[in-house]
Write an enzyme that holds these catalytic residues in place. Structure first.
Site, PDB file in Angstrom:
ATOM      1  N   LEU A   1       1.405  -1.381  -0.026  1.00 29.89           N
ATOM      2  CA  LEU A   1      -0.122   0.525   0.370  1.00 29.89           C
ATOM      3  C   LEU A   1       1.237   1.367   0.005  1.00 29.89           C
ATOM      4  CD1 LEU A   1      -3.327  -1.218   2.567  1.00 29.89           C
ATOM      5  CD2 LEU A   1      -2.755  -1.239   0.015  1.00 29.89           C
ATOM      6  N   HIS A   2       1.950   1.798  -1.176  1.00 23.24           N
ATOM      7  CA  HIS A   2       3.021   2.389  -1.214  1.00 23.24           C
ATOM      8  C   HIS A   2       2.420   3.232  -0.891  1.00 23.24           C
ATOM      9  CE1 HIS A   2       4.791  -0.008  -4.024  1.00 23.24           C
ATOM     10  NE2 HIS A   2       3.717  -0.014  -4.339  1.00 23.24           N
ATOM     11  N   ASP A   3       1.500   4.633  -1.618  1.00 20.41           N
ATOM     12  CA  ASP A   3       0.636   5.812  -0.817  1.00 20.41           C
ATOM     13  C   ASP A   3       0.507   5.647   0.348  1.00 20.41           C
ATOM     14  OD1 ASP A   3       1.096   6.460  -3.807  1.00 20.41           O
ATOM     15  OD2 ASP A   3      -0.701   5.728  -4.450  1.00 20.41           O
TER      16      ASP A   3
END
Ligand code: BDR
Ligand code: CA
Length: 322
Positions: free
Chosen positions: A241-243
Site C-alpha cells: 500500500l505504497h501511497d
C-alpha cells in the site's frame, strides 16, 4: 483541527487506501484533493477520487483535475496492468457516485487558493507523478512559504518497480520529479519503494479489515488486480500500500524514520531514466571529491518505521476502531 493536508493523486488502489486514511482521520484537515494522470488516464483517476470521497462521506472536500500528461515527454505506458483498466480493479463504478461537483478550476489553481487561504503552512502529499506539483512551484514561487512539507511517495534506493532502476511515479514524469526534488528549495520527504515494500500487508490483515465493514471493508473489495500482481512482484503473499505509507507520515509526522541525503533524478534516456539517485556516501567522503557529488539539494528519505505499528495505525483508522 490537526494537520492541514492536500493530496495530489492518481487513484490507483493504494491511492484509494491513502485518500481514505486521510479522509476518515478526525485529526486531519483535508483541504482538497487534486488529480493527475498516472496509474490510468486523468478522467479515470478523477472520477475515482470523487467516488472515494463519497465513500468516506466527505462532500466538503473539493476535487480539481490537473495534468493529463507529463511535462515534456510522453508516459510510455500506464499501470493498468497493476490497478486494472479503471484504476480500481474494474470496480470503480460499484462505489457511491460523487456527492460534489468537480471544481471548475484546475488542480494548480485549487492548490494555490487553498494554500493562500490557509492560516498555517499546509502539508502536500503527492502520491502520483509530480507534474501538478512541478507546475505549482514553477508558476507560483511565492507559494513555497505556505507549504509545511511535501511528503512524496516515490523513488527507490536499491531497486525500481517499473524498470530495473525507476519507480512508477518518478518514471512517469522524471522532468517534473527533478524540478520538485532537485531544483526547488522546499522541504521534501521521499517515501521510496525500499520502505513501502517492507510495510506490505498480508492476507490476514486484509481479511480482518474486510470483516470490519465500512470504509475499510469497501477498500478491500477493490484489491482484486493488486492481489493478482503483488504476490508475483513480492515473491510472497501480500500487497503493498505504497501511497498509504506516505500519507501516514503526512498526517502523523515522525511515524517514519528519515535520513537526509543529497538527491538527483535521472532525466536521461538510458536504462536508468526516472531513477532517484540518492547519495548515501558519508558526508566526509563526499567532501573529499565534491566534483563527483550530486546537486547540493537534500531531501529527507524515509528509511525505516515500526512496521507492525504502521500497519496498526492504518488498520485502526480504516476499520473505524480509532
Ligand atoms: C506508486 O505507483 C503507483 O502505481 C502507485 O499508486 C504508487 O503511487 C508505486 O510505485
Ligand atoms: Ca499513486
Amino acid at each position: 483541527m490537526g494537520t492541514k493536508l492536500i493530496i495530489d493523486t492518481d487513484p490507483g488502489i493504494d491511492d484509494a487506501f491513502a485518500i481514505s486514511l486521510a479522509a476518515v482521520s478526525a485529526d486531519v484537515d483535508l483541504l482538497g484533493v487534486t488529480t493527475v494522470f498516472g496509474n490510468v488516464p486523468l478522467s479515470a483517476t478523477t472520477i475515482n477520487a470523487r467516488r472515494l470521497l463519497a465513500l468516506c462521506g466527505r462532500p466538503d472536500v473539493p476535487v480539481a483535475a490537473g495534468a493529463e500528461r507529463p511535462l515534456v515527454h510522453p508516459q510510455p505506458f500506464t499501470a493498468a496492468y497493476v490497478h486494472g483498466a479503471d484504476g480500481l480493479s474494474g470496480l470503480s463504478d460499484t462505489l457511491p457516485e460523487p456527492t460534489r461537483e468537480l471544481e471548475s478550476v484546475d488542480a494548480v489553481t485549487l492548490m494555490v487558493s487553498l494554500l493562500e487561504a490557509a492560516d498555517e503552512p499546509v502539508t502536500i502529499a503527492p502520491i502520483g507523478p509530480l507534474t501538478n506539483i512541478a507546475l505549482l512551484l514553477a508558476a507560483h514561487p511565492g507559494i513555497r512559504e505556505k507549504i509545511a512539507r511535501i511528503v512524496i511517495m516515490g523513488g527507490g534506493l536499491d531497486f525500481g518497480n517499473t524498470t530495473t532502476a525507476a519507480e512508477f511515479n518518478i518514471w512517469s514524469d522524471p522532468e517534473a520529479a527533478r524540478r520538485v526534488l532537485v531544483e526547488e528549495n522546499v522541504p521534501c520527504v521521499l517515501v521510496p519503494l525500499d520502505l513501502t515494500h517492507r510495510c506490505a500487508v498480508d492476507y490476514e490483515w486484509l481479511e480482518k479489515l474486510a470483516a470490519s465493514g465500512g470504509v475499510g471493508g469497501a477498500l478491500t473489495g477493490l484489491t482484486g488486480s493488486y492481489l493478482k500482481h503483488y504476490p508475483k512482484a513480492l515473491g510472497r503473499e501480500g500487497i503493498v500500500l505504497h501511497d498509504t505509507v506516505a500519507v501516514a507520515e503526512a498526517i502523523s509526522p515522525g511515524i517514519l524514520k528519515t535520513e537526509r541525503y543529497p538527491i538527483d533524478v535521472d532525466t536521461t534516456f538510458g536504462p536508468s531514466r526516472g531513477a532517484t539517485v540518492v547519495d548515501r556516501r558519508r558526508a566526509q567522503a563526499r567532501a573529499e571529491h565534491p566534483e563527483g557529488t550530486t546537486p547540493d539539494n537534500t531531501v529527507e528519505v524515509a528509511v525505516d518505521t515500526d512496521l507492525d505499528g504502521l500497519r496498526a495505525f492504518v488498520f485502526d483508522r480504516l476499520s473505524g476502531s480509532r
